[in-house]
Structures are given as structure tokens and as C-alpha cells.
Design an enzyme around this catalytic site. Sequence first.
Site, PDB file in Angstrom:
ATOM      1  N   LYS A 193      22.056   4.860   6.932  1.00  0.00           N
ATOM      2  CA  LYS A 193      21.608   6.054   7.661  1.00  0.00           C
ATOM      3  C   LYS A 193      21.512   5.854   9.184  1.00  0.00           C
ATOM      4  O   LYS A 193      21.979   6.713   9.944  1.00  0.00           O
ATOM      5  CB  LYS A 193      20.261   6.532   7.100  1.00  0.00           C
ATOM      6  N   PRO A 194      20.921   4.730   9.652  1.00  0.00           N
ATOM      7  CA  PRO A 194      20.862   4.577  11.120  1.00  0.00           C
ATOM      8  C   PRO A 194      22.249   4.663  11.763  1.00  0.00           C
ATOM      9  O   PRO A 194      22.404   5.262  12.838  1.00  0.00           O
ATOM     10  CB  PRO A 194      20.250   3.181  11.310  1.00  0.00           C
ATOM     11  N   GLN A 196      24.794   6.345  10.572  1.00  0.00           N
ATOM     12  CA  GLN A 196      25.223   7.756  10.537  1.00  0.00           C
ATOM     13  C   GLN A 196      24.648   8.516  11.733  1.00  0.00           C
ATOM     14  O   GLN A 196      25.343   9.298  12.372  1.00  0.00           O
ATOM     15  CB  GLN A 196      24.745   8.416   9.237  1.00  0.00           C
ATOM     16  N   CYS A 391      23.110 -28.842  38.048  1.00  0.00           N
ATOM     17  CA  CYS A 391      22.548 -28.091  39.170  1.00  0.00           C
ATOM     18  C   CYS A 391      21.105 -28.527  39.448  1.00  0.00           C
ATOM     19  O   CYS A 391      20.902 -29.602  40.003  1.00  0.00           O
ATOM     20  CB  CYS A 391      22.677 -26.588  38.923  1.00  0.00           C
ATOM     21  N   HIS A 520      28.092 -26.030  37.977  1.00  0.00           N
ATOM     22  CA  HIS A 520      27.844 -25.738  36.563  1.00  0.00           C
ATOM     23  C   HIS A 520      29.137 -25.899  35.765  1.00  0.00           C
ATOM     24  O   HIS A 520      29.855 -24.919  35.561  1.00  0.00           O
ATOM     25  CB  HIS A 520      27.348 -24.302  36.401  1.00  0.00           C
ATOM     26  N   GLU A 522      29.549 -26.073  32.738  1.00  0.00           N
ATOM     27  CA  GLU A 522      29.510 -25.326  31.470  1.00  0.00           C
ATOM     28  C   GLU A 522      30.262 -24.002  31.533  1.00  0.00           C
ATOM     29  O   GLU A 522      30.742 -23.499  30.522  1.00  0.00           O
ATOM     30  CB  GLU A 522      28.058 -25.088  31.026  1.00  0.00           C
TER      31      GLU A 522
END
Length: 544
Positions: A193-194, A196, A391, A520, A522
Site C-alpha cells: 500500500k505505501p 501504491q 587527512c 583522501h 579513498e
Amino acid sequence: MAKKTPKFIFIAGGVMSGVGKGITTASIGRILIDKGFKATALKIDPYVNVDAGTMNPIEHGEVFVMDDGTECDQDIGNYERFMGETLTTNNYMTTGTIYRAVIEKERNLEYGGRCVEVVPDIPNEVIRRIKKAQKISKADFTLIEIGGTIGEYQNLLFLEAARLMKLEKPESVVFVVVSYIPIPSKIGEMKTKPTQYAIRTLNGAGLNADFIIARSERPLDEPRKRKISIFCNINPENVISAPDIESIYQIPINFEKDGLGNKILKKFKLRPRKKNGKKWLQMFKKIEKSNSKKVKIGMVGKYFKTGDFTLMDSYISVIEAIKHAGWKNNCLPEITWLSSEDYEKNPKKTAELKNFDGIIVPGGFGNRGIEGKILAVEFCRKNKIPFLGLCLGMQMAVVEFARNVAKLKNANSTEFDKNCQYPVIDFINEQRNIVKNKNYGGTMRLGAYNCKIKKNSRAFTAYKKELISERHRHRYEFNNKFRDLLESKGLVLSGANPEKDLIEIVEIKNHPFFVGTQFHPEFKSNPLNPHPLFVEFIKSSLKK
Ligand code: GLN
């Protein structure tokens, strides 16, 4: 000819946030690339901030940084990691960016004296940017993720942009909704339902869903699929089941099991340009095989806790980079969150660091937990535990070395002690003025800078080359006044930026692995190309 016209895929979320719109967008991008197309992805964030740079990571999650220095949402990181593309500021916009651009144009008389209005001028600016991003990247497919959830007041104007683009060229626009299908524990049944309601709200904005990605704890069953199809006015084959899984990198593979790529192409009346690429699948098989050997990594930080919950979002790129490097070393990293504030309260607690194969001190801002981080660095240095400082982590490694090896009492970064006697980490002049004028937004040292690496260093062993480029996001720097002194005490300054003469990498000798980077790394790791520094760090951690 029609086949050459660029195609646009909008992705929006239904029911609630955090269900994986970003990963869905990135995964669709990956799938289309593997079918021989060029794809790019954009993120639209509904908030008024001009960029993500001024937001607290606990509120917003990690601030990702692109090569060109744009501080953006972490989803851009997902796009780059999945799609292997280097994106630019053209791939990111917020309500703030849009309004600012429209107002600046108005001030420059670019609207020819007419009344400038929210509709259509705001959606038109959004559309202009989407088309510009497509043009620059020459993408066959441009994916546009609309932040927030359908039904929110905040993103209505972005849905309006999608509607107008679809109105202009219906055959070139597809709309995907990533929606959440809860299974309330007391009911024990999947509830549609949510979703919908979400789709009905979307219809109210003049749009239909072409695909619904049904996110849930479990796979979607046939009755639920039918229900969504009927009530959301969508062909059942375009309702895609997306259950929770172990690894996000499996998602493109799961989508392909449902044939999502070809279904999207069919909507555009296109066919795959080539057989599916194999690289991603091979990479994922390697991930699965890495499960047997573990490596224990501790992360010493502070952006973990919010109320009773622990959030990992603040360090998402670091976590992913650790995982990529683990798989490259055929092992599975187990990451543990260690609060630097605990070490501050009780320095003896640092002894727990012995239980880990490697320790990372990631980036951060502000005073809280700083002394705890310094204690953690000291413990790793003395006890020969592999250490990677990112860093702020690098800056704290310099402070620790200055205090405890070079005996500069109370050495510090001026971020934490403005008037300290030994400011080993400090502003460079241009930053001093920026901060004096409170000109904080987008003014740190941001984006890609070159770094020249010394041979015979740990960094060189990792990168295997002398000139590298890495991304930055910080205001403070290694203070060159202390260069000779710290070097004479044994700190190895193994990387520097040649243009600005700034120290970018520090190391110590006679240690299994002790490296700090001002940048950084990453941000540039992805599962197909794990970052060399993380790979080397995990390799050393495995030996411990
Ligand atoms: N707070 C430090 C600086 O501004 C480090 C920033 C970071 O770790 N990204 O220089």
C-alpha cells in the site's frame, strides 16, 4: 537516427529515503556500460545548501569530493565506483545551486526583462543542466537521481523538470521508482500500500512509473508483483524485485537476473550493443571467494553515534576502499568502530588496538576526540601496528611525532590550539584570509592535486610511480617551518605537491606500515581498481 538521440532515465524514491536510489542508479549505469553504451549519472539534492561541503557528516553522511573540487553527496561516490567514470560538477546540483544560478542570470539581465518565475524558470534551469551534463559526457544514457522521496514538497520542481522533458520527447525519457515494501514484523506479510500511495502521488505530478524497483527484506512474490502492477498501472515484468543482500556490488548482477538492462533498452526501442561485459561478474566472484580469510581493521573516529544508533555513512568511501583492498588481497576485512573520545577519557583503553591487524584514523574536523586520536597514533607507532592516517589522521600523526619523538611539547594543529608554541599543522596564508572573512563554503583545498613521491618510500612501493594525483579536502597543512627538524628526527616526508611545495605524505621507518596522507585516497578506489595505498596497508595488516 532516432537511435542516436540521447536517452534520459530519472530515478526517484517512494515511501522513504535510504532504500538505495543511489546504488540503483549506479547499478543501472554499470549494466548499460556493460552492454556497450556510454552512460553518465547526475544527482539532484533537494536541500538549499549550494553544495554538501557545509554539512555535518552525521546529518548528511560523507561529503564526497570530485577531481574538480566539487563537494557533493556520497552517491556521486557510488556512481564513480560502480561506473568507473570520473564525474564533474556538472553531475551534481542542489536547490541552492539552481536558485543561485537563476538569480545570478536575472541580475545579469539574461531573462530579457521578463518576470522570472519558479515555474518554468527553475525546472528549465534543471533541464539545461541535465542536457549540459549529457553533452559534455556524450552519454547515450544520462541517469538522473532525484533526491528525497516522492510526495515531499522539496523535490516537486525536479519532478516537474522530468515531466517537461518527457513531454518534449516521450520516447527518450524513462522514469524509475525505487520504492520500499515493508514487512511489518507483527503482520508478517509484505505490504504494497505505501508504494501504491507513492505512485499515486507521482501520477499527481503528471508522471508514470515505467519501472518499479521493489526494495524489501525479501524477494517480491507473484501475488505482490501482480498487486503492484495493477494498482500502480505498470506491466508486471517491469516490477523488479530487489531484496536485501550482503554486498551492494551484487546489485547489478541481481538486476540482470531479472533482465532489467534489456527491459530498459526495450522501452527505448534499443538493443544491447554487445554481449554483457564479464569484468563485474568476475570481480564479484572474487568477493565471494574472499570470505574465508579475515583481516581485522579498527577505525578510530567520532562521526559514528547518533542517539542510540551507529552510522557508517560518514566514512563510506573509506569503508569501501578497505573492502576493495581486502578482496584484492583475497581476504575479507572486518571493520570495528573505535571511538576516539573513549581513549581521551581513558588512555589505557588504547591497549585494545592490539587486537587489530591494522588501524585507520580517517579525516575529520573540530576538537572533539582529537587527543584520543593522537593517543591511538602513538599506540600504533610504538606497538608496530599497521597504521594509515587520512587527512586529519595524517595531521595527528605529525602532531604525535612532534610531541613524542621530536619532543616539541604541546605541539598541535592551530585548528585545535590557535596560539600553540609548535604549530606543526597550520594554515597557509591564503586560508588565513578566507577564514578571517568567514568565507567558508567551497574554499578549502579541494579536489585533485599532483603529488611527487620519493623513491625508496613506502608510498612508492604502493604506487610504483613518482607522480600521482589525489583528491583533497582540508584547510590546514603540514607547516614547512618544521620540515627540517621533523625530518632530522626520522619523519619521512615521502610525498609533496610540486606546485605549492606542500607535504602530502609522511611515513616512519622501521615499522610494518605507518603512512599518513594529507589527501583522501579513498575517493579514488573502486572495486575493479582498488587503491594501491589501501592494498599495501591491508597486505601489511595481513602479515601482523
Ligand atoms: N580538519 C582538518 C583540516 O581542515 C582535516 C580535514 C579532513 O580530515 N578532511 O585541515
